[in-house]
Design a protein around this motif. Structure first.
Motif, short mmCIF file in Angstrom:
data_model
loop_
_atom_site.label_atom_id
_atom_site.label_comp_id
_atom_site.label_asym_id
_atom_site.label_seq_id
_atom_site.Cartn_x
_atom_site.Cartn_y
_atom_site.Cartn_z
N CYS A 25 -18.87 -8.66 -45.99
CA CYS A 25 -17.97 -7.51 -45.97
C CYS A 25 -16.51 -7.90 -46.15
CB CYS A 25 -18.16 -6.72 -44.67
SG CYS A 25 -19.77 -5.91 -44.57
N GLY A 26 -16.26 -9.16 -46.50
CA GLY A 26 -14.91 -9.57 -46.84
C GLY A 26 -14.11 -10.20 -45.72
N PHE A 27 -14.75 -10.46 -44.56
CA PHE A 27 -14.04 -11.09 -43.44
C PHE A 27 -14.36 -12.58 -43.43
CE2 PHE A 27 -14.53 -6.66 -42.00
CZ PHE A 27 -13.22 -6.36 -41.66
N ARG A 28 -13.33 -13.38 -43.51
CA ARG A 28 -13.52 -14.84 -43.54
C ARG A 28 -13.40 -15.47 -42.15
NH1 ARG A 28 -15.38 -13.09 -47.25
NH2 ARG A 28 -14.88 -13.35 -49.45
N ARG A 65 -14.34 -1.95 -44.79
CA ARG A 65 -15.22 -3.10 -44.56
C ARG A 65 -15.97 -2.98 -43.24
NH1 ARG A 65 -10.37 -7.07 -46.48
NH2 ARG A 65 -11.07 -7.41 -48.64
N LEU A 66 -15.28 -2.49 -42.23
CA LEU A 66 -15.92 -2.33 -40.92
C LEU A 66 -17.03 -1.28 -40.98
CD1 LEU A 66 -12.73 -2.48 -38.68
CD2 LEU A 66 -14.58 -4.17 -38.71
N ASP A 67 -16.80 -0.20 -41.72
CA ASP A 67 -17.85 0.81 -41.88
C ASP A 67 -19.07 0.20 -42.56
OD1 ASP A 67 -16.31 2.77 -40.73
OD2 ASP A 67 -15.59 3.59 -42.62
N LYS A 68 -18.83 -0.63 -43.56
CA LYS A 68 -19.94 -1.28 -44.27
C LYS A 68 -20.65 -2.27 -43.36
CE LYS A 68 -22.36 -1.66 -47.96
NZ LYS A 68 -23.11 -0.50 -48.47
N ALA A 69 -19.89 -2.98 -42.53
CA ALA A 69 -20.49 -3.93 -41.60
C ALA A 69 -21.38 -3.22 -40.59
CB ALA A 69 -19.39 -4.73 -40.89
N GLU A 70 -20.89 -2.08 -40.08
CA GLU A 70 -21.70 -1.32 -39.12
C GLU A 70 -23.02 -0.89 -39.77
OE1 GLU A 70 -21.25 2.57 -36.22
OE2 GLU A 70 -20.63 2.66 -38.32
N GLU A 71 -22.95 -0.44 -41.02
CA GLU A 71 -24.15 -0.04 -41.75
C GLU A 71 -25.13 -1.20 -41.88
OE1 GLU A 71 -25.35 1.12 -46.31
OE2 GLU A 71 -23.33 1.59 -45.62
#
Length: 274
Positions: free
Chosen positions: A244-247, A222-228
């Motif tokens: 990215c799935g973080f609430r 999720r963090l990789d996707k957020a960075e992108e």
């Protein structure tokens, strides 16, 4: 492919209408005109963006999972795919012996190719130029396309149909499932059931094979996707965290800083300055 030497498929559809994981006995050249997300080809899953051109030999499973937030103004993705059978290559060898070496190089390809450099630019120009042509007028361009496909210099591999061990297959199952579902909460019962394990055995498997708990594994993705998304979209940080799935924004920021050594705000500020 009856009555046709090849298929030229130019589509503009909603992201969720893209076909799922599949395999077929044809060669496939795929050009992403608009869209981004995660791509799985054989044993390899990685992010993709607009503009990539991938060539896939027959019988390699593949799947483009498009991000619903990255579309054109009409909320659609655009993709051009060209399909042809091995019979086209064998027939052309007989009819055009001058192309035998080129066509043999294509037959010898066993891995998917991600084109770069000069070969990429040649393919891009040919594919886009074929859009406005009739089927009859596309055929001479198809010969040029095959010559360009055979030139893999400077390009990279994008996946192959390796025979995986049971452990590797299970890891790939987990990785692909998370890549397709990272934007929502994935329960431990759900993922362990998906790979055919009980929860205790699944947790042990994750620790032994990834060095992480399942929660750490999916959060890293999720963090990789957020960075992108921080680099490639204009959504605010809270929207990206949710997508990215973080609430919890505080939790997201803490994990992001731990992994990348800076905050999402600092990443966004650097993008705005560049």
């Amino acid at each position: 492919m009856e009555n046709s030497a090849f298929i030229f498929d130019d589509v503009c559809i909603a992201p969720d209408k893209q076909i799922g994981l599949h395999t077929h006995a044809r060669y496939e050249l795929s050009y992403v005109v608009c869209g981004a997300g995660m791509r799985t080809i054989g044993n390899h899953t990685e992010p993709f963006t607009s503009g990539e051109i991938i060539f896939i030999p027959p019988n390699i499973p593949h799947y483009w999972k498009f991000d619903p937030d990255i579309t054109n103004m009409d909320g659609r993705i655009a993709n051009i795919s060209i399909f042809f059978d091995s019979s086209l290559i064998s027939s052309m060898k007989l009819l055009f012996p001058e192309m035998t070496d080129t066509l043999t190089r294509i037959e010898l390809l066993k891995e998917a190719i991600n084109y770069k450099g000069k070969a990429y630019r040649t393919l891009q120009n040919l594919i886009t130029g074929m859009r406005s042509l009739t089927s009859e007028k596309r055929f001479p361009k198809m010969m040029e396309l095959l010559i360009a496909i055979a030139d893999t210099s400077g390009s990279t591999h994008a996946g192959e149909n390796n025979i995986l061990s049971k452990r590797e297959k299970r890891l790939e199952q987990i990785r692909v499932y998370c890549a397709c579902n990272y934007s929502r909460q994935i329960k431990l019962n759900e993922i362990s059931l998906h790979v055919g394990m009980n929860k205790s055995a699944f947790c042990t498997f994750m620790r032994h094979n990834t060095g992480m708990t399942f929660s750490e594994f999916v959060n890293s993705m999720r963090l990789d996707k957020a960075e992108e998304k921080l680099f490639n979209t204009d959504y605010n940080i809270a929207e990206i965290a949710m997508a990215c799935g973080f609430r919890n924004a505080t939790y997201f920021n803490r994990l992001f800083r731990k992994k990348y050594g800076c905050t999402p705000k600092e990443i966004r500020a650097g993008k705005d300055e560049s």
